[in-house]
Design a protein around this motif. Structure first.
Motif, PDB file in Angstrom:
ATOM      1  N   GLN A 233      18.320  11.047  14.610  1.00  0.00           N
ATOM      2  CA  GLN A 233      18.872  10.802  15.939  1.00  0.00           C
ATOM      3  C   GLN A 233      17.741  10.522  16.915  1.00  0.00           C
ATOM      4  O   GLN A 233      16.603  10.933  16.695  1.00  0.00           O
ATOM      5  N   TYR A 245      22.516  10.754  23.323  1.00  0.00           N
ATOM      6  CA  TYR A 245      22.176  11.055  21.921  1.00  0.00           C
ATOM      7  C   TYR A 245      22.700   9.883  21.086  1.00  0.00           C
ATOM      8  O   TYR A 245      23.866   9.500  21.241  1.00  0.00           O
ATOM      9  N   TRP A 246      21.869   9.337  20.188  1.00  0.00           N
ATOM     10  CA  TRP A 246      22.252   8.153  19.417  1.00  0.00           C
ATOM     11  C   TRP A 246      21.889   8.315  17.950  1.00  0.00           C
ATOM     12  O   TRP A 246      20.892   8.950  17.619  1.00  0.00           O
ATOM     13  N   GLU A 247      22.700   7.713  17.087  1.00  0.00           N
ATOM     14  CA  GLU A 247      22.402   7.660  15.647  1.00  0.00           C
ATOM     15  C   GLU A 247      21.349   6.585  15.390  1.00  0.00           C
ATOM     16  O   GLU A 247      21.508   5.445  15.845  1.00  0.00           O
TER      17      GLU A 247
END
Length: 337
Positions: A233, A245-247
């Motif tokens: 992440q 928050y990002w993948e």
């Protein structure tokens, strides 16, 4: 009559004790102690007198850190809050700095479009990469094997440089951002990096094949980005005051939390275990967050100007934050057990 030369215009004088000594303050942010009898000056406190743009700790040590500002880079001894080294380049501004992992050099990004490398012990200039970026170098990072530097410029380009013992060669130019690159972070295996830009995109790059892996879009000017230590992440923030928050795998959004009530978030850093992170920005507050909860656990009040950058030291002893008024604040990392 006797006189002493100090650096900068004298802005304040004060006596102390029974007339044995007095103190002098200058507009260059220097404080001197002067003994009446010997009439000799001793420099006791120094600081930046312009906005501080970046802070960096060397690998696995909290006893030293470096800061950069207009005209100079300074190396500090953390336990004594003492300046150890000052590297002065007049009339140019240093936007970003990085310690090479082998400890042999400090690399730096300057608004005159040059990348400069110095020795950390003496401040000797090791090499200069001229015309690195046309609108100034705004961000910089180095791979863990010390063989490559990734730089970002005011025009939005990301450039990969191959660093040899005596050569610095441009390896690749990545042209997708259309505004200044504000932050660069490299994955531990040196095969991938993420760049944040004021154009509202964060791009994850494959720096082996030099291709774009993912692009993250948001209605903000991205100021900072961090990989979670497990590297699945990333977290981002910027002018919209939101922490995203990002993948990493597909660039999808996981969650968004409000990072500040007023003003941009300009800096963030994450602990080595990924449990907590810190943010700071235009609201002058240092905030410590629980990563999984997305909640603030501690707030530090003390800055008088916009916070520009902050770092958690290796070993989690301190948090260091810097601001646009030239201040460097050292915070004790809270006991969270």
């Amino acid at each position: 009559m006797r006189k002493i030369q100090v650096q900068g215009a004298v802005t304040s004088l004060t006596c102390r004790g029974h007339g044995h000594q007095f103190f002098v303050g200058t507009n260059e942010c220097q404080i001197y102690r002067i003994n009446y009898t010997a009439f000799k000056e001793e420099l006791i406190t120094t600081c930046h007198n312009e906005a501080v743009h970046d802070i960096i700790f060397p690998l696995e040590t909290s006893n030293l850190f470096a800061t950069c500002s207009k005209n100079d880079i300074r190396v500090w001894h953390t336990p004594e809050n003492r300046e150890l080294l000052r590297i002065v380049i007049p009339n140019v501004t240093c936007h970003a700095i990085e310690f090479m992992r082998d400890g042999r050099s400090i690399i730096s990004a300057w608004n005159d479009g040059k990348i400069r490398a110095f020795t950390p012990e003496t401040g000797r200039l090791m090499y200069v990469i001229n015309h690195a970026h046309s609108l100034g170098v705004t961000a910089i990072a180095a791979t863990s094997d010390c063989k490559r530097i990734i730089s970002g410029g005011g025009e939005g380009q990301v450039r990969v440089w191959e660093i040899g013992k005596k050569t610095q060669k441009l390896e690749e130019v990545l042209k997708e951002h259309v505004a200044a690159v504000s932050c660069i972070k490299i994955k531990k295996d040196d095969r991938e990096c993420v760049t944040a830009s004021l154009d509202g995109t964060c791009i994850i790059w494959d720096i082996v094949r030099f291709t774009r892996k993912q692009m993250i879009l948001a209605n903000t000017l991205f100021k900072c980005v961090c990989y979670h230590p497990e590297e699945y992440q990333i977290i981002t923030s910027g002018t919209d005051r939101q922490i995203g928050y990002w993948e990493v795998f597909d660039g999808s959004a996981i969650r968004e939390v409000e990072g500040s009530v007023s003003g941009s978030i300009n800096g963030m850093d994450i602990t080595s275990d990924g449990a907590y992170f810190v943010t700071g920005g235009d609201d002058h507050l240092v905030k410590l967050w629980d990563y999984n909860e997305g909640a603030v656990t501690h707030v530090g009040v003390g800055h008088g100007g916009h916070i520009t950058c902050l770092k958690i030291c290796p070993g989690k002893k301190y948090i260091v934050s810097v601001s646009a008024d030239g201040a460097i604040l050292l915070w004790k990392y809270p006991d969270l057990h």
